[in-house]
Design an enzyme around this catalytic site. Structure first.
Site, PDB file in Angstrom:
ATOM      1  N   ASP A  25      13.632 -16.992   2.357  1.00  0.00           N
ATOM      2  CA  ASP A  25      13.509 -17.015   0.898  1.00  0.00           C
ATOM      3  C   ASP A  25      13.855 -18.417   0.418  1.00  0.00           C
ATOM      4  O   ASP A  25      15.034 -18.790   0.355  1.00  0.00           O
ATOM      5  CB  ASP A  25      14.460 -15.996   0.260  1.00  0.00           C
ATOM      6  CG  ASP A  25      14.032 -14.556   0.510  1.00  0.00           C
ATOM      7  OD1 ASP A  25      13.435 -14.290   1.576  1.00  0.00           O
ATOM      8  OD2 ASP A  25      14.324 -13.688  -0.339  1.00  0.00           O
ATOM      9  N   LYS A  27       8.753 -14.467  -5.670  1.00  0.00           N
ATOM     10  CA  LYS A  27       9.982 -13.765  -6.019  1.00  0.00           C
ATOM     11  C   LYS A  27      10.507 -14.288  -7.344  1.00  0.00           C
ATOM     12  O   LYS A  27      10.444 -15.493  -7.609  1.00  0.00           O
ATOM     13  CB  LYS A  27      11.002 -13.966  -4.892  1.00  0.00           C
ATOM     14  CG  LYS A  27      12.384 -13.401  -5.129  1.00  0.00           C
ATOM     15  CD  LYS A  27      13.262 -13.669  -3.895  1.00  0.00           C
ATOM     16  CE  LYS A  27      14.715 -13.309  -4.137  1.00  0.00           C
ATOM     17  NZ  LYS A  27      15.575 -13.618  -2.959  1.00  0.00           N
ATOM     18  N   LYS A  78       8.313  -9.764  -5.275  1.00  0.00           N
ATOM     19  CA  LYS A  78       9.710  -9.349  -5.126  1.00  0.00           C
ATOM     20  C   LYS A  78      10.504  -9.656  -6.398  1.00  0.00           C
ATOM     21  O   LYS A  78      10.822 -10.811  -6.660  1.00  0.00           O
ATOM     22  CB  LYS A  78      10.355 -10.053  -3.932  1.00  0.00           C
ATOM     23  CG  LYS A  78      11.841  -9.697  -3.735  1.00  0.00           C
ATOM     24  CD  LYS A  78      12.436 -10.415  -2.534  1.00  0.00           C
ATOM     25  CE  LYS A  78      13.934 -10.159  -2.414  1.00  0.00           C
ATOM     26  NZ  LYS A  78      14.547 -10.845  -1.253  1.00  0.00           N
TER      27      LYS A  78
END
Length: 309
Positions: free
Chosen positions: A145, A208, A245
């Site tokens: 991430d 995300k 996400k």
């Protein structure tokens, strides 16, 4: 493709109005609710990102990841043999080896995700970001991430943003890359849309919303805009494997179901899999298990009756 970026326009009042309608959606009940909650469990990135993380609490998190819902509750729902686990375990790079070794010893194949690239602020040199990504992958992380440099968005340096994300993607190698946009710090919904597009063009496997450390994290307006970007990217390219996400501030079972319903509405049922949808959360699993306990028993569990996540 800078032509896409120059033509972006977001009708903010319409987005906000749609987001307010989402909050009024009626939630599902009974067995339908239990089914949606178990689906949510399989999409959770079970996370610990604290300064006091140690091998012991990472090990506890990994065992909870393998057994997210009490076995007797799953048996009551006839779901004990379905292999329900969370989507991934997410930790800092320094704790990746602890998580990988624990999950291997437990005999499960849950991927370990690691935050990197100057998380959470992104205020580190690019060379340092890339080195951190490579180390996390070397330690065994199968998902990375990353976090973008917000200044590149705020100053309109779209080619610079593309190049940064492209280099991060290359550093990830075989690992999946989720690109954190830190939407609460991008200034406008139009910038959120543009940053989403650039991230996908540069090879992101997921986009995300947040690090969870900003003042404003996952919100429905931001989610709508990012999912519309994914949809347009698919229409333009035919490339259908970019996931979404939301992360930060998602704490209740009801919120999790609403996010699932929104993804189903905007992107379709095929996105409701761990391969294309994740929920970034640290405390959400506890409330989901509590709601499933109530569904099965008719009462809420006492604190000591459910294992800590």
């Amino acid at each position: 493709e800078l032509g896409w970026i120059s033509r972006v326009y977001v009708n903010r009042p319409a987005v906000v109005r749609h987001a307010e309608q989402i909050k009024k959606w009626k939630t599902v009940k009974g067995n339908w609710q239990a089914a949606w909650l178990l689906k949510a469990v399989t999409c959770i990135d079970l996370t610990t990102l604290s300064g006091d993380d140690a091998p012991s609490n990472v090990q506890r998190l990994c065992f909870k990841a393998k057994h997210p819902i009490r076995e007797d509750l799953l048996k009551a729902l006839d779901m004990h043999d379905k292999g329900i686990t969370v989507g991934a375990v997410c930790v800092y790079p320094a704790r990746v080896s602890d998580a990988v070794n624990t999950l291997k010893a437990a005999g499960c194949n849950i991927p370990v995700a690691s935050v990197a690239a100057g998380f959470p602020s992104g205020q580190t040199p690019l060379e340092t970001k890339l080195a951190e990504i490579r180390l996390a992958v070397e330690y065994g992380a199968r998902e990375i991430d990353i976090v973008i440099s917000r200044s590149l968005v705020l100053t309109g340096q779209w080619e610079g943003l593309y190049e940064e994300i492209r280099l991060c993607r290359a550093a990830c190698g075989e690992a999946h890359m989720k690109t954190i946009l830190a939407t609460g710090e991008l200034g406008s919904l139009a910038n959120v849309y543009k940053a989403s597009m650039i991230a996908m063009m540069a090879g992101s496997d997921f986009i995300k919303t947040s690090t969870g450390k900003e003042v404003e994290n996952a919100t429905f307006p931001v989610g709508i805009v990012m999912m519309r970007a994914i949809k347009e990217y698919y229409w333009q390219t035919g490339y259908k494997v970019v996931g979404f996400k939301p992360a930060g501030g998602i704490r209740t079972a009801e919120e999790a179901i609403t996010w699932l319903m929104l993804v189903k509405e905007e992107l379709g049922v095929e996105w409701l899999t761990p391969e294309l949808f994740r929920l970034g959360a640290s405390s959400l699993l506890g409330d989901i298990e509590q709601q499933i306990f109530y569904h099965v028993t008719g009462s809420y569990a006492l604190q000591h009756e459910l294992a800590m996540a």
